[in-house]
Design a protein around this motif. Structure first.
Motif: not given
Length: 736
Positions: A642-644, A671, A688, A696-698, A733, A735
């Protein structure tokens, strides 16, 4: 041919030969034919490793292959009469020097030797691999060493506990080390020997210590017979993005020594990291050092000493060290002395132009030449035979030095040039000391010898000349050895940097050959190194770029964006053109999930693969932030990331019992990754620093599908994946 021309040619060829031989200055001892009882037996250790690795499949953490390797490792431990302790934990760890957290289920194997109470010495290695290779060196060499050392220590009376830790999860982010720190046994530890690898051959370097380093350096110097270590490497390593288990253990303040070989990085993290490729002499060197250090530290942790020391080995025979403050004072004294000498003798301005001009012109010329060759031979054309490229680069620097000597330096003699060179040499040493204080150790002894010769010249006329030659020899044995190690460490480039690094050895030789250059005449003097450079260019153009031993990096991937199903074929290599037989319409570009340049081609649309998914379990407002808990669904993927995006502040992430802080000083995206079978269904907590939604990119990875077979078959014969495996990547992606 005139005698001066012949002599100058011999000097320049000898100089190039000496530069080519620098890697030989730091070699592991020859493999013993007969091993005495109670000493490290590399042959026996490697045989155990071969049994543990079996068919040499990759065995990343929490995989079926890792289960098999673990079972074999436990069997070997039990055959030695030792009792393994198995710890099964789902843990997370902070990703050091970057913004991120990594999680996995790990099974650490612990063996305790000696008394059951008291402060303990920890010997650590990891038995997991990356998904791309069998890891015979990284870190099979450490596993094999621990088994052999454990079998020897078992037969000896030990004053205090010695713990052997075979940890899992290092490759995913030092997770096994973090899990051990939650283990009650870790509370007894006060000293650590960590075993790692970045190559399969060459000497084993001691490249990292705890700070202050006086106590570990004293223990290392007293215990090890064939030391290879220097404080420049330890300081530079701290500035690099690399990390080992030591980064996790460092917060405990244990006395620490970190050992690793670095020879032939082309096999590191690749299918080429096999037991057959692992040099038994390298294994023996690691085993001898580890056993000697274990025996020394098993007597008790040395008394803590204040302050840091600078140090270097000389031809791997002796370790020279001194307090850092003493080295700094000596550097300042030498700098002042040579500044005065350069002013008194004259020629400071022209001498500085000659020395600095040679360094600058040689470096620029080497860069230009390499760029031109790169246009003809894209990619790492030096990978199979880096020595030819290095010799060409050194020849360029020699040519620039001789050329400037015949022009700017034609009216200067050696007595004027010597103090100027050593003055600039010391200035560069001071500059190195600003970011790597340990590096000043390389800038002290040669100028000190020259200064002593200049003083002794008052009583014995040849003293200065003799001292200058001795200083060059000492510089070769010290800086030359470091240069040989750097050739392995920086084998991926930039190769032009070796022109500058080599100039420290080249310039004093050219200065001592000043009369030969003058007597040969400017035409011949310039023509000789130009001819050597041209010969080097021909050799570089003719030498194969890749070999069976040193293969091209070539990673084949398929990337699929969901839910659209749009897919690309991706090839990560060194930028060299793809084989004509490679199917597809290829061009250079980047993927939406990575800024790394690669070869891309359209792939058939994929509606069958699935990206990982997140299911929110709970969420809670924390004033200006939020606490999110979600469950991972792997959907057939073996690894989840997972990347933010950068700008979204994530304070912490992890699983229950291992909620880890995110390094807020690091830059880039954040990540959160999880590797292995147990990630499916794992519950992750995330905190957060802002109340709004988190985008999030998954990403998930799995083996390549069957329709990648034509690409795999078209891969060049002398190529293999490295650092990344051949795999399918699916991303989407979400949210929260």
């Amino acid at each position: 041919m005139r005698r001066p021309v012949l002599l100058l040619a011999l000097v320049l060829i000898a100089l190039l030969a000496a530069l080519a031989a620098t890697p030989l200055l730091e070699k592991p001892p020859d493999l013993r034919i007969h091993t005495a009882a109670g000493t490290f037996d590399a042959t026996r250790a490697k045989e155990r490793l071969a049994i543990i690795l079996g068919d040499e499949n990759p065995h990343p953490s929490d995989s079926a292959a890792s289960d098999v390797v673990r079972a074999r490792l436990i069997a070997q431990i039990e055959q030695l009469g030792l009792q393994p302790i198995i710890r099964d934990q789902f843990a997370c760890n902070t990703l050091y020097k970057q913004r991120g957290v990594s999680c996995a289920r790990v099974r650490n194997i612990i063996v305790r030797l000696g008394p059951q109470t008291g402060k303990a010495l920890l010997l650590n290695a990891h038995y997991d691999s990356t998904p791309v290779g069998p890891a015979a060196a990284d870190d099979g060499i450490g596993v094999a060493t621990l088994l052999e050392v454990g079998s020897i220590l078992k037969q000896r009376p030990i004053r205090r506990p010695v713990i052997l830790l075979f940890n899992e999860g290092e490759e995913l982010g030092l997770i096994g080390a973090r899990a051990f720190m939650a283990d009650p046994l870790s509370r007894d530890v006060d000293a650590l020997i960590n075993l790692e690898a970045r190559g399969v051959t060459g000497p084993v370097n001691m490249f990292e210590t705890s700070r202050p380093n006086a106590a570990p350096i004293a223990a290392f110097a007293n215990a090890v017979d064939r030391p290879i270590a220097n404080s420049l490497s330890t300081d530079v390593y701290r500035l690099m993005p690399n990390y080992t288990d030591v980064n996790s253990f460092a917060e405990r303040g244990w006395l620490t020594l970190n050992l690793a070989p670095i020879g032939n990085e082309t096999r590191y993290h690749s299918p080429g990291d096999t037991a057959a490729a692992l040099d038994p002499a390298t294994l023996q060197h690691m085993g001898d050092q580890t056993l000697a250090l274990a025996e020394k530290l098993a007597l008790g942790t040395p008394r803590a000493e204040s302050g840091d020391r600078i140090f270097m080995d000389v031809a791997s025979r002796v370790l020279v060290s001194m307090p850092l403050f003493v080295g700094a004072i000596l550097l300042a004294i030498l700098l002042l002395a040579f500044a005065v000498l350069a002013l008194v003798r004259g020629g400071l301005a022209r001498g500085t132009i000659l020395v600095v001009g040679t360094m600058f012109a040689g470096s620029v010329a080497a860069w230009i030449l390499l760029e031109l060759i790169g246009l003809l031979r894209p990619g790492m054309f030096w990978r199979a035979s880096p020595s030819w490229t290095l010799l060409m680069v050194y020849a360029v620097m020699i040519a620039c030095g001789v050329g400037l000597m015949t022009t700017i330096g034609r009216t200067l003699d050696r007595t004027e040039l010597r103090p100027v060179f050593w003055f600039i040499f010391l200035i560069l040493g001071g500059a190195v000391g600003l970011f790597a204080p340990g590096g000043i150790v390389y800038f002290l002894f040669p100028p000190l010898i020259v200064l002593a010769g200049m003083i002794a010249k008052q009583r014995w006329q040849p003293a200065e000349r003799v001292a200058s030659i001795v200083a060059v020899a000492v510089l070769y044995l010290t800086w030359g050895a470091m240069l040989g190690l750097l050739q392995e460490l920086l084998n991926v480039g930039p190769m032009w940097i070796f022109a500058l690094l080599g100039s420290f050895l080249i310039l004093p030789v050219i200065i001592e050959a000043r009369s030969l250059i003058a007597n040969a005449g400017s035409g011949f003097a310039i023509a000789l190194p130009a001819l050597l450079t041209a010969t080097g260019v021909v050799a570089v153009l003719a030498a194969p770029a890749y070999s069976a031993d040193r293969q091209q990096r070539f990673v084949i991937q398929r990337a699929t964006e969901m839910p659209s199903g749009k897919s690309w074929w991706s090839i990560l290599n060194d930028g060299a053109p793809l084989p004509r037989a490679m199917p597809g319409s290829w061009s250079r570009g980047t993927l939406p999930i990575s800024e790394r340049q690669r070869w891309l081609a359209p792939a058939p649309q994929d509606q069958l693969s699935h990206a990982p998914a997140l299911q929110v379990v709970s969420q809670e407002s924390l004033g200006k932030g939020r606490a999110l808990t979600f469950r991972l669904a792997a959907n057939g993927n073996e690894r989840i990331e997972l990347s933010v995006p950068e700008g979204t502040r994530i304070l912490s992430a992890g699983v229950d019992g291992f909620i880890m802080p995110i390094d807020q000083k690091a830059s880039g995206k954040t990540s959160i990754s999880c590797g292995g079978r147990s990630c499916d269904g794992a519950v992750v907590q995330l905190t957060t620093a802002q109340p709004g939604p988190v985008r999030l990119n998954i990403l998930g990875t799995r083996p390549l599908p069957a329709n990648a077979t034509p690409l795999l078959n078209a891969r060049p014969q002398l190529a293999r994946p490295q650092y990344n495996r051949d795999e399918a990547i699916t991303y989407t992606r979400q949210t929260l």
